[in-house]
Design an enzyme around this catalytic site. Structure first.
Site, PDB file in Angstrom:
ATOM      1  N   TYR A   1       0.795  -1.227   0.008  1.00 14.50           N
ATOM      2  CA  TYR A   1       0.041  -0.074  -0.061  1.00 14.50           C
ATOM      3  C   TYR A   1       0.869   1.280  -0.005  1.00 14.50           C
ATOM      4  O   TYR A   1       1.686   1.509   0.745  1.00 14.50           O
ATOM      5  CB  TYR A   1      -0.983   0.049   1.119  1.00 14.50           C
ATOM      6  CG  TYR A   1      -1.830   1.191   1.424  1.00 14.50           C
ATOM      7  CD1 TYR A   1      -2.798   1.449   0.602  1.00 14.50           C
ATOM      8  CD2 TYR A   1      -1.377   2.116   2.538  1.00 14.50           C
ATOM      9  CE1 TYR A   1      -3.562   2.660   0.843  1.00 14.50           C
ATOM     10  CE2 TYR A   1      -2.309   3.324   2.745  1.00 14.50           C
ATOM     11  CZ  TYR A   1      -3.083   3.556   1.866  1.00 14.50           C
ATOM     12  OH  TYR A   1      -3.946   4.685   1.983  1.00 14.50           O
TER      13      TYR A   1
ATOM     14  N   LYS B   1     -12.082   0.351   5.333  1.00  8.14           N
ATOM     15  CA  LYS B   1     -12.436  -0.194   4.066  1.00  8.14           C
ATOM     16  C   LYS B   1     -13.718  -1.112   4.284  1.00  8.14           C
ATOM     17  O   LYS B   1     -14.676  -0.652   5.009  1.00  8.14           O
ATOM     18  CB  LYS B   1     -11.226  -0.632   3.223  1.00  8.14           C
ATOM     19  CG  LYS B   1     -10.028   0.014   3.331  1.00  8.14           C
ATOM     20  CD  LYS B   1     -10.124   1.338   2.587  1.00  8.14           C
ATOM     21  CE  LYS B   1      -8.918   2.354   2.894  1.00  8.14           C
ATOM     22  NZ  LYS B   1      -7.704   1.844   2.502  1.00  8.14           N
TER      23      LYS B   1
HETATM   24  C1  LIG Z   1      -6.429   2.301   3.198  1.00  5.24           C
HETATM   25  C2  LIG Z   1      -5.339   1.361   3.306  1.00  5.24           C
HETATM   26  C3  LIG Z   1      -4.415   1.202   4.232  1.00  5.24           C
HETATM   27  C4  LIG Z   1      -4.290   2.415   5.377  1.00  5.24           C
HETATM   28  O1  LIG Z   1      -5.280   2.655   5.939  1.00  5.24           O
HETATM   29  P1  LIG Z   1      -6.000   4.200   6.498  1.00  5.24           P
HETATM   30  O2  LIG Z   1      -7.235   3.845   7.201  1.00  5.24           O
HETATM   31  O3  LIG Z   1      -6.390   4.794   5.384  1.00  5.24           O
HETATM   32  O4  LIG Z   1      -4.983   4.933   7.309  1.00  5.24           O
HETATM   33  C5  LIG Z   1      -3.304   0.507   4.657  1.00  5.24           C
HETATM   34  N1  LIG Z   1      -3.535  -0.883   3.722  1.00  5.24           N
HETATM   35  C6  LIG Z   1      -4.287  -1.003   2.899  1.00  5.24           C
HETATM   36  C7  LIG Z   1      -4.270  -2.042   1.837  1.00  5.24           C
HETATM   37  C8  LIG Z   1      -5.160   0.057   2.561  1.00  5.24           C
HETATM   38  O5  LIG Z   1      -5.945  -0.071   1.528  1.00  5.24           O
END
Ligand SMILES: *Cc1c(COP(=O)(O)O)cnc(C)c1O
Length: 415
Positions: free
Chosen positions: A125, A224
């Site tokens: 990421y 997510k």
């Molecule tokens: C969005 C995301 C993150 C970071 O998360 P946040 O809640 O935006 O800080 C880490 N890993 C993956 C795979 C992501 O999609």
């Protein structure tokens, strides 16, 4: 308060052996002992009454989880309910919530010290990569290598960096949806005495359980799929090991990157429907992926639920479904990708993923624009790549939207 916490945990024990849907709806969520409220209250108090002074003070505060509450950064009843339910969802013993996925990641790096080495998957990421390369490496003196994370490549990297303390995997990756063999890399990491962290965000705990495949730590951006409604930023870390939990509780309290009670409440509410949403995400994504594969405007579709996915056997081994994320390459590069994205009416043109509404984006000029062009090319992140987060709307409406946007994009080829 001690009574409330123990009522919650015995309630949890009763449900521990039940199915996923039953666990996420009941574990950690016994009716409130004060009012009988069925829904976990949002507990806003920052401080909690003590019966005798000085029972849980100083460094030991971080270890008092499950025994009572003193101060809301250290522990909070609403956050504890979410953490308890999430631990049960992930097949872990302990879960720790953080103010974002990145706060979870940075707190995990606090397990290390200056001079330690981490082996990370190469298309990790973007925010994780930025933190590793531009903060953890120069500021804390932790070194990183980035590799194509197969068990063989990992073994070869350990030969170059013996004494590596942590392996950081993410599967499937973003946005190329590469899958890595969690069991295989766990065996290699453990042979060399390193901790394996798996970023489980793209699959969610319903689809994939890294801890049961051998990972020491499963990390999720709750932002997510787990929360699933595009209205909370949060992260969570899950472990089985008591000692690791104690170290992480100490870091969680010391670093202080914790989520508030209101967000904890929303995330808990999201978690209760995770299994139902994930089923629909996967059903819809499979239909959309097949519609894309059938179009002559599409060069290639990458979806873990399709037989054409290069690591389909691995997906079948470690995931329940193909998940809700699709990547495809549109003919004509950026101009057609742009027209396609502008023409969508049900899918929303926006970053982020994993929520009830379908989203579409161009990683090359949006989420991954900061990745240098040659590095983008190396992992196949070209200008014609489109990333879809397939939501839980009606499948026929999603397919119709994709097909009419592809038709609009086709016009660009003859302009
Ligand atoms: C969005 C995301 C993150 C970071 O998360 P946040 O809640 O935006 O800080 C880490 N890993 C993956 C795979 C992501 O999609």
């Amino acid at each position: 308060m001690a009574a409330a916490a123990s009522a919650g945990s015995s309630h949890g024990a009763h449900f521990a052996a039940k199915g996923f849907g039953t666990r996420v709806i009941h574990v950690g969520q016994a009716p409130d002992p004060v009012s009988g409220a069925v829904t976990t209250p949002i507990s806003l108090s920052t401080t909690f009454v003590q019966t005798t002074p000085g029972l849980a003070t100083g460094a030991d505060q971080a270890l008092s989880y499950g025994k009572g509450y003193e101060y809301s950064r250290t522990n909070n009843p609403t956050r504890a309910a979410f953490e308890t339910a999430l631990a049960a969802a992930e097949g872990g013993k302990h879960a720790l919530a953080f103010g974002s996925g990145m706060a979870a990641t940075t707190s995990l790096i606090h397990l290390l010290k200056s001079g330690d080495h981490v082996i990370s998957i190469d298309d990790v990421y973007g925010g994780t990569q930025r933190y590793f390369r531009r903060t953890a490496a120069p500021t804390y003196g932790i070194s990183f290598s980035f590799i194509d994370m197969t068990p063989e490549m990992l073994e070869a990297e350990f030969a170059k960096h013996p004494g590596t303390k942590m392996v950081w995997a993410e599967t499937p990756t973003n946005p190329t949806l590469k899958v890595c063999d969690i069991e295989g890399i766990a065996a290699v990491a453990h042979k060399h005495g390193a901790l394996l962290v798996v970023d489980n965000t793209f699959m969610s705990p319903w689809n994939q359980q890294p801890l049961s495949l051998g990972a020491d730590i499963s990390m999720n951006s709750v932002t997510k799929f787990i929360n699933g409604h595009s209205d909370v930023v949060m992260g969570v870390v899950t472990v089985k090991c008591d000692e690791l939990n104690e170290k992480l509780r100490f870091i969680q309290n010391g670093v202080g990157a914790v989520p508030g009670p209101h967000d904890s409440y929303l995330a808990l509410r999201g978690l209760k429907t995770l299994h139902v949403r994930m089923q629909r995400h996967a059903e819809n994504a499979l239909v959309v992926a097949k519609a894309l594969e059938a179009s002559d405007m599409v060069e290639k579709v990458v979806y873990p639920g399709l037989d054409s996915h290069p690591q389909r056997a691995l997906v079948l081994k470690q995931c329940k479904t193909g998940g809700g994320m699709i990547t495809f390459y549109i003919k004509g590069g950026l101009p057609t990708a742009r027209r396609f994205l502008e023409s969508l009416k049900v899918f929303t043109l926006a970053e982020s993923l994993g929520a009830v509404e379908s989203l579409a984006e161009s990683p090359a000029i949006m989420t991954h624009a900061s990745v240098p062009a040659e590095q983008r090319a190396a992992i196949g992140l070209t200008d014609g790549l489109v990333r879809l987060s397939v939501g839980i709307e009606d499948e026929a409406d999603l397919v119709e939207d994709i097909e009419s946007a592809l038709a609009a994009a086709r016009a660009v080829l003859s302009e």
